[in-house]
Design a protein around this motif. Structure first.
Motif, PDB file in Angstrom:
ATOM      1  N   GLU A   7       0.831  -1.215   0.000  1.00  0.00           N
ATOM      2  CA  GLU A   7       0.000   0.000   0.000  1.00  0.00           C
ATOM      3  C   GLU A   7       0.859   1.255   0.000  1.00  0.00           C
ATOM      4  O   GLU A   7       0.590   2.215  -0.742  1.00  0.00           O
ATOM      5  CB  GLU A   7      -0.919  -0.014   1.231  1.00  0.00           C
ATOM      6  N   GLU A   8       1.923   1.259   0.808  1.00  0.00           N
ATOM      7  CA  GLU A   8       2.779   2.446   0.879  1.00  0.00           C
ATOM      8  C   GLU A   8       3.471   2.694  -0.456  1.00  0.00           C
ATOM      9  O   GLU A   8       3.517   3.834  -0.951  1.00  0.00           O
ATOM     10  CB  GLU A   8       3.824   2.285   1.985  1.00  0.00           C
ATOM     11  N   SER A   9       4.006   1.628  -1.060  1.00  0.00           N
ATOM     12  CA  SER A   9       4.672   1.775  -2.354  1.00  0.00           C
ATOM     13  C   SER A   9       3.688   2.243  -3.425  1.00  0.00           C
ATOM     14  O   SER A   9       4.012   3.111  -4.246  1.00  0.00           O
ATOM     15  CB  SER A   9       5.317   0.454  -2.784  1.00  0.00           C
ATOM     16  N   MET A  39      13.082   4.815 -11.402  1.00  0.00           N
ATOM     17  CA  MET A  39      13.442   3.958 -10.269  1.00  0.00           C
ATOM     18  C   MET A  39      14.512   2.950 -10.668  1.00  0.00           C
ATOM     19  O   MET A  39      15.416   2.637  -9.884  1.00  0.00           O
ATOM     20  CB  MET A  39      12.196   3.258  -9.717  1.00  0.00           C
ATOM     21  N   ASN A  40      14.414   2.447 -11.898  1.00  0.00           N
ATOM     22  CA  ASN A  40      15.438   1.517 -12.378  1.00  0.00           C
ATOM     23  C   ASN A  40      16.796   2.197 -12.516  1.00  0.00           C
ATOM     24  O   ASN A  40      17.845   1.539 -12.428  1.00  0.00           O
ATOM     25  CB  ASN A  40      15.027   0.919 -13.735  1.00  0.00           C
ATOM     26  N   ARG A  62      11.933  13.515  -3.419  1.00  0.00           N
ATOM     27  CA  ARG A  62      11.540  13.280  -2.025  1.00  0.00           C
ATOM     28  C   ARG A  62      10.727  11.993  -1.912  1.00  0.00           C
ATOM     29  O   ARG A  62      10.888  11.223  -0.968  1.00  0.00           O
ATOM     30  CB  ARG A  62      10.749  14.486  -1.491  1.00  0.00           C
ATOM     31  N   ILE A  63       9.841  11.795  -2.897  1.00  0.00           N
ATOM     32  CA  ILE A  63       9.045  10.551  -2.919  1.00  0.00           C
ATOM     33  C   ILE A  63       9.963   9.348  -3.097  1.00  0.00           C
ATOM     34  O   ILE A  63       9.816   8.328  -2.414  1.00  0.00           O
ATOM     35  CB  ILE A  63       7.998  10.611  -4.055  1.00  0.00           C
ATOM     36  N   LEU A  67      10.528   5.867  -1.068  1.00  0.00           N
ATOM     37  CA  LEU A  67      10.337   4.566  -1.712  1.00  0.00           C
ATOM     38  C   LEU A  67      11.519   3.639  -1.481  1.00  0.00           C
ATOM     39  O   LEU A  67      11.345   2.426  -1.353  1.00  0.00           O
ATOM     40  CB  LEU A  67      10.121   4.757  -3.221  1.00  0.00           C
ATOM     41  N   GLN A  68      12.716   4.199  -1.431  1.00  0.00           N
ATOM     42  CA  GLN A  68      13.894   3.360  -1.226  1.00  0.00           C
ATOM     43  C   GLN A  68      13.897   2.688   0.141  1.00  0.00           C
ATOM     44  O   GLN A  68      14.589   1.698   0.346  1.00  0.00           O
ATOM     45  CB  GLN A  68      15.166   4.196  -1.422  1.00  0.00           C
TER      46      GLN A  68
END
Length: 337
Positions: A7-9, A39-40, A62-63, A67-68
């Protein structure tokens, strides 16, 4: 599996996609691809000709920082990608042949492949000649990997955007997949495969000259693309190997079914037809079934009793279990070891 992490991702990526979509003035699907490719690329925002502007880049970065910190297994990443694509389809609907294969159907394919290839070293390569955005292929690869299989996937599609989604997802999940951007009915640079599967696009294939190279081609009219793709897919299956295809339930009752029936008799073994629950489809005319074919070989023969089954429901666990048991009993009685 962590529902909270999924859900968070999902929420963070959705926010990034929407920021990129507005900044790049593009479609949701193109913004989705941009986000996954960022992201890749070590979570770096790609900037071309000063777009997106610095304030957007900082917001997205920032997002990405958040995510990391979200840990996801391969199957969880696949689920996130599916949820994001489904979200996009709510606002930008895709044509029916481009829509995602639902997980409920994908997991049936996983079950069937596990049963048909109980020896894990007998299933090392899987191909989908109409892979689209790749959800069915990735569902099979990630879930069979969780069961101890070691798989190489192959995907073919003639739609550049669909294949771009598959390519970016294959890196992000990651999944070991080789992708080909071409008309799947033309010659493929692919060695023989252990198993083929596909949620087949339904409709007419416009290239009549090429269609006439196929035994399932119609006479005097455009041929059904799904007939040609079934024939083409089975050409690339090793001896004794299986093909699993999602097809219209009435596929043996159409005006072009005679050519298909003859090919089924002459070239392969039709071992089973599994009708999917009515609950999955808007109306009876849209209903689908899973077709089970087997390539001829020294360990294959036409089963004494073709499996004709209907899955009553995929929402009620006891009915799913009843189908699993029915399939296992049929397999024990009919399929050679």
């Amino acid at each position: 599996m962590s529902a909270e992490n999924i859900e968070e991702s999902f929420q963070l990526q959705l926010e990034a996609i929407q920021l990129l979509q507005n900044a790049l003035d593009t479609s949701y699907l193109d913004a989705y691809i941009e986000n996954i490719e960022n992201m890749n690329d070590n979570y770096q925002v790609r900037i071309v000709n000063d777009v997106p502007k610095q304030s957007t880049v900082e917001e997205v970065q920032r997002i990405y920082q958040k995510l990391q910190g979200v840990s996801l297994e391969k199957e969880e990443r696949r689920k996130v990608s599916q949820l994001l694509l489904l979200k996009g389809m709510q606002t930008e609907p895709l044509q029916p042949n481009h829509q995602l294969t639902p997980d409920s159907i994908g997991f049936l394919f996983v079950f069937l492949l596990e049963q048909l290839y109980p020896q894990k070293d007998s299933l090392k390569t899987v191909a989908d000649l109409a892979c689209g955005m790749g959800n069915l292929l990735f569902t099979v690869l990630t879930n069979l990997e969780n069961e101890g299989y070691s798989l190489q996937g192959y995907g073919v599609d003639n739609d550049e955007t669909m294949l771009a989604v598959s390519a970016s997802n294959s890196q992000w999940i990651p999944a070991d997949v080789k992708l080909f951007h071409q008309d799947a009915t033309t010659d493929l640079l692919m060695d023989p495969i252990d198993a083929v599967l596909s949620d087949l696009p339904v409709g007419y294939y416009p290239m009549d000259e090429n269609a006439q190279n196929f035994e399932t081609a119609a006479k005097g009219t455009h041929s059904f693309a799904h007939h040609l793709l079934i024939e083409q897919s089975m050409k690339y299956v090793k001896e004794n190997g299986f093909g699993l295809f999602l097809v219209p339930t009435n596929f043996l009752e159409t005006e072009q079914s005679e050519e298909l029936k003859q090919w089924l008799v002459d070239k392969v073994y039709l071992q089973g037809i599994i009708q999917l629950p009515d609950e999955l489809f808007k109306n009876k005319a849209a209903s689908k079934s899973i077709l089970i074919l087997q390539q001829k070989g020294d360990k294959a023969q036409q089963v004494p009793e073709v499996l004709l089954a209907k899955v009553a429901s995929l929402k009620e666990p006891e009915k799913v279990t009843a189908f699993f048991n029915e399939f296992k009993e049929w397999q024990s009685a009919n399929l050679a070891e």
